[in-house]
Design a protein around this motif. Structure first.
Motif, PDB file in Angstrom:
ATOM      1  N   MET A   1       0.934  -1.245   0.176  1.00 56.14           N
ATOM      2  CA  MET A   1       0.238  -0.015  -0.058  1.00 56.14           C
ATOM      3  C   MET A   1       1.025   1.282   0.057  1.00 56.14           C
ATOM      4  O   MET A   1       1.901   1.146   0.717  1.00 56.14           O
ATOM      5  CB  MET A   1      -0.782  -0.081   1.211  1.00 56.14           C
ATOM      6  N   VAL A   2       0.564   2.333  -0.808  1.00 53.50           N
ATOM      7  CA  VAL A   2       1.180   3.620  -0.751  1.00 53.50           C
ATOM      8  C   VAL A   2       0.922   4.576   0.346  1.00 53.50           C
ATOM      9  O   VAL A   2      -0.434   4.481   0.847  1.00 53.50           O
ATOM     10  CB  VAL A   2       0.722   4.182  -2.157  1.00 53.50           C
ATOM     11  N   GLN A   3       1.977   5.158   0.937  1.00 56.03           N
ATOM     12  CA  GLN A   3       1.680   5.863   2.028  1.00 56.03           C
ATOM     13  C   GLN A   3       1.342   7.309   1.395  1.00 56.03           C
ATOM     14  O   GLN A   3       2.024   7.997   0.467  1.00 56.03           O
ATOM     15  CB  GLN A   3       3.151   6.203   2.920  1.00 56.03           C
ATOM     16  N   SER A   4       0.419   7.936   1.991  1.00 61.09           N
ATOM     17  CA  SER A   4      -0.164   9.301   1.522  1.00 61.09           C
ATOM     18  C   SER A   4       0.707  10.436   2.211  1.00 61.09           C
ATOM     19  O   SER A   4       1.477  10.214   3.154  1.00 61.09           O
ATOM     20  CB  SER A   4      -1.494   9.468   2.192  1.00 61.09           C
ATOM     21  N   ILE A   5       0.759  11.489   1.357  1.00 60.24           N
ATOM     22  CA  ILE A   5       1.551  12.433   1.983  1.00 60.24           C
ATOM     23  C   ILE A   5       0.828  13.472   2.692  1.00 60.24           C
ATOM     24  O   ILE A   5       1.330  14.210   3.556  1.00 60.24           O
ATOM     25  CB  ILE A   5       2.245  13.312   0.808  1.00 60.24           C
ATOM     26  N   ASN A   6      -0.487  13.460   2.821  1.00 57.51           N
ATOM     27  CA  ASN A   6      -1.578  14.187   3.444  1.00 57.51           C
ATOM     28  C   ASN A   6      -1.790  13.363   4.985  1.00 57.51           C
ATOM     29  O   ASN A   6      -1.633  12.302   5.214  1.00 57.51           O
ATOM     30  CB  ASN A   6      -2.621  14.199   2.812  1.00 57.51           C
ATOM     31  N   HIS A   7      -1.803  14.319   5.913  1.00 62.56           N
ATOM     32  CA  HIS A   7      -2.256  14.000   7.279  1.00 62.56           C
ATOM     33  C   HIS A   7      -3.777  14.033   7.704  1.00 62.56           C
ATOM     34  O   HIS A   7      -4.149  13.136   8.227  1.00 62.56           O
ATOM     35  CB  HIS A   7      -1.479  14.838   8.480  1.00 62.56           C
ATOM     36  N   ARG A   8      -4.405  14.785   6.677  1.00 59.78           N
ATOM     37  CA  ARG A   8      -5.695  15.102   6.854  1.00 59.78           C
ATOM     38  C   ARG A   8      -6.444  15.074   5.331  1.00 59.78           C
ATOM     39  O   ARG A   8      -5.823  15.869   4.434  1.00 59.78           O
ATOM     40  CB  ARG A   8      -6.138  15.949   7.592  1.00 59.78           C
ATOM     41  N   ALA A   9      -7.499  14.316   4.998  1.00 59.69           N
ATOM     42  CA  ALA A   9      -8.025  14.491   3.964  1.00 59.69           C
ATOM     43  C   ALA A   9      -9.313  15.397   3.802  1.00 59.69           C
ATOM     44  O   ALA A   9     -10.253  15.266   4.589  1.00 59.69           O
ATOM     45  CB  ALA A   9      -8.502  13.149   3.214  1.00 59.69           C
ATOM     46  N   ASP A  10      -9.371  16.588   3.003  1.00 56.24           N
ATOM     47  CA  ASP A  10     -10.245  17.475   3.097  1.00 56.24           C
ATOM     48  C   ASP A  10     -11.487  16.973   2.013  1.00 56.24           C
ATOM     49  O   ASP A  10     -12.724  17.357   2.590  1.00 56.24           O
ATOM     50  CB  ASP A  10      -9.953  19.030   2.831  1.00 56.24           C
ATOM     51  N   PHE A  11     -11.263  16.381   1.003  1.00 53.31           N
ATOM     52  CA  PHE A  11     -11.996  16.094  -0.177  1.00 53.31           C
ATOM     53  C   PHE A  11     -11.655  14.798  -0.840  1.00 53.31           C
ATOM     54  O   PHE A  11     -10.341  15.152  -1.395  1.00 53.31           O
ATOM     55  CB  PHE A  11     -12.369  17.498  -0.785  1.00 53.31           C
ATOM     56  N   VAL A  12     -12.647  13.993  -1.076  1.00 52.72           N
ATOM     57  CA  VAL A  12     -12.144  12.839  -1.944  1.00 52.72           C
ATOM     58  C   VAL A  12     -13.249  12.738  -2.915  1.00 52.72           C
ATOM     59  O   VAL A  12     -14.618  12.748  -2.430  1.00 52.72           O
ATOM     60  CB  VAL A  12     -11.977  11.545  -1.161  1.00 52.72           C
ATOM     61  N   THR A  13     -13.066  12.474  -4.239  1.00 56.00           N
ATOM     62  CA  THR A  13     -14.132  12.253  -5.135  1.00 56.00           C
ATOM     63  C   THR A  13     -13.411  11.294  -6.372  1.00 56.00           C
ATOM     64  O   THR A  13     -12.333  11.210  -6.391  1.00 56.00           O
ATOM     65  CB  THR A  13     -14.654  13.580  -5.681  1.00 56.00           C
ATOM     66  N   LYS A  14     -14.538  10.939  -7.118  1.00 49.97           N
ATOM     67  CA  LYS A  14     -14.050  10.000  -7.935  1.00 49.97           C
ATOM     68  C   LYS A  14     -13.315  10.871  -9.172  1.00 49.97           C
ATOM     69  O   LYS A  14     -13.957  11.829  -9.504  1.00 49.97           O
ATOM     70  CB  LYS A  14     -14.987   8.972  -8.623  1.00 49.97           C
ATOM     71  N   ALA A  15     -12.328  10.272  -9.823  1.00 54.58           N
ATOM     72  CA  ALA A  15     -12.028  11.218 -11.137  1.00 54.58           C
ATOM     73  C   ALA A  15     -11.288  10.362 -12.053  1.00 54.58           C
ATOM     74  O   ALA A  15     -11.152   9.083 -11.883  1.00 54.58           O
ATOM     75  CB  ALA A  15     -10.947  12.154 -10.288  1.00 54.58           C
ATOM     76  N   THR A  16     -10.599  10.911 -13.184  1.00 47.57           N
ATOM     77  CA  THR A  16     -10.067  10.362 -14.281  1.00 47.57           C
ATOM     78  C   THR A  16      -8.925  11.390 -14.486  1.00 47.57           C
ATOM     79  O   THR A  16      -8.956  12.423 -14.479  1.00 47.57           O
ATOM     80  CB  THR A  16     -10.957  10.391 -15.522  1.00 47.57           C
ATOM     81  N   SER A  17      -7.604  10.463 -14.381  1.00 45.35           N
ATOM     82  CA  SER A  17      -6.328  11.130 -14.822  1.00 45.35           C
ATOM     83  C   SER A  17      -6.129  10.952 -16.282  1.00 45.35           C
ATOM     84  O   SER A  17      -6.325   9.812 -16.844  1.00 45.35           O
ATOM     85  CB  SER A  17      -5.292  10.553 -14.022  1.00 45.35           C
ATOM     86  N   PHE A  18      -5.739  12.057 -16.884  1.00 44.87           N
ATOM     87  CA  PHE A  18      -5.234  11.846 -18.482  1.00 44.87           C
ATOM     88  C   PHE A  18      -3.820  12.106 -18.505  1.00 44.87           C
ATOM     89  O   PHE A  18      -3.246  12.986 -19.188  1.00 44.87           O
ATOM     90  CB  PHE A  18      -5.899  13.113 -18.945  1.00 44.87           C
ATOM     91  N   GLN A  19      -3.087  11.113 -18.046  1.00 43.84           N
ATOM     92  CA  GLN A  19      -1.616  10.912 -18.186  1.00 43.84           C
ATOM     93  C   GLN A  19      -1.513   9.766 -18.940  1.00 43.84           C
ATOM     94  O   GLN A  19      -1.324   8.508 -18.543  1.00 43.84           O
ATOM     95  CB  GLN A  19      -1.058  10.835 -16.910  1.00 43.84           C
ATOM     96  N   GLY A  20      -0.969  10.028 -20.340  1.00 39.00           N
ATOM     97  CA  GLY A  20      -0.907   8.679 -21.220  1.00 39.00           C
ATOM     98  C   GLY A  20      -2.145   8.084 -21.442  1.00 39.00           C
ATOM     99  O   GLY A  20      -3.323   8.781 -21.818  1.00 39.00           O
ATOM    100  N   PHE A  21      -2.585   7.001 -20.957  1.00 40.03           N
ATOM    101  CA  PHE A  21      -3.836   6.233 -21.012  1.00 40.03           C
ATOM    102  C   PHE A  21      -4.825   6.733 -19.882  1.00 40.03           C
ATOM    103  O   PHE A  21      -4.301   7.082 -18.697  1.00 40.03           O
ATOM    104  CB  PHE A  21      -4.060   4.873 -20.814  1.00 40.03           C
ATOM    105  N   ASP A  22      -6.360   6.897 -20.088  1.00 34.56           N
ATOM    106  CA  ASP A  22      -7.078   7.289 -19.021  1.00 34.56           C
ATOM    107  C   ASP A  22      -6.966   6.333 -18.146  1.00 34.56           C
ATOM    108  O   ASP A  22      -7.057   5.326 -17.935  1.00 34.56           O
ATOM    109  CB  ASP A  22      -8.481   7.635 -19.554  1.00 34.56           C
ATOM    110  N   GLU A  23      -6.846   6.822 -16.645  1.00 38.22           N
ATOM    111  CA  GLU A  23      -7.087   6.141 -15.495  1.00 38.22           C
ATOM    112  C   GLU A  23      -7.983   6.671 -14.577  1.00 38.22           C
ATOM    113  O   GLU A  23      -8.269   7.731 -14.366  1.00 38.22           O
ATOM    114  CB  GLU A  23      -5.724   6.303 -14.810  1.00 38.22           C
TER     115      GLU A  23
END
Length: 127
Positions: A1-23
Motif C-alpha cells: 500500500m502506498v503511503q499518503s503525503i496528507n495527514h488529513r483528507a479534506d475532500f475525496v471524489t471519483k476522478a479520471t487522470s489523463f496521463q497517457g492512457f486514461d486512469e
C-alpha cells in the motif's frame, strides 16, 4: 500500500487522470497536497505537494455551469490533467491552499483559434 503525503483528507471524489492512457480512480485534496490513486493499480498514483503547484487551470464551459477538466501545472514536472465528478467542489477545496491569483480559466477552442489567427496576421505585417 502506498503511503499518503496528507495527514488529513479534506475532500475525496471519483476522478479520471489523463496521463497517457486514461486512469479511473479517486482524487484527494489534503493538507499537504493533491493526490490521485488509480482504482485498478495501487502503484499508479500522482502526488502533487502544494509547494510544487504553480498554476491551476480550469476548462469552463457554458458560463461556469460545466467544468470538464482541471489542470495542475507544477514547477518542475509539467501539467497534470484531471476530470472530477464534482469539479466545483474540488476547485473550492483547492482554493483553500492555492490563492485565487494562481487559478485561471483556460482558453476555449475559439479563443485559441482567434489568437493563432492574430499571430499569423502580425507575422504577415512584419514581412
Amino acid at each position: 500500500m502506498v503511503q499518503s503525503i496528507n495527514h488529513r483528507a479534506d475532500f475525496v471524489t471519483k476522478a479520471t487522470s489523463f496521463q497517457g492512457f486514461d486512469e479511473y480512480g479517486q482524487i484527494m485534496v489534503g493538507d499537504q497536497g493533491l493526490e490521485f490513486y488509480s482504482d485498478r493499480n495501487v502503484n499508479k498514483y500522482v502526488r502533487i505537494p502544494w509547494s510544487e503547484v504553480d498554476v491551476v487551470l480550469a476548462s469552463v464551459l457554458f458560463k461556469g455551469k460545466w467544468i470538464p477538466r482541471i489542470g495542475i501545472r507544477t514547477k518542475k514536472d509539467g501539467t497534470f490533467m484531471f476530470a472530477a465528478r464534482e469539479p466545483k467542489k474540488l476547485l473550492h477545496h483547492i482554493n483553500q491552499y492555492i490563492p485565487a491569483e494562481r487559478m485561471y480559466r483556460s482558453w476555449t477552442f475559439f479563443e485559441v483559434v482567434k489568437k493563432n489567427f492574430q499571430r499569423r496576421k502580425e507575422k504577415r505585417k512584419n514581412k
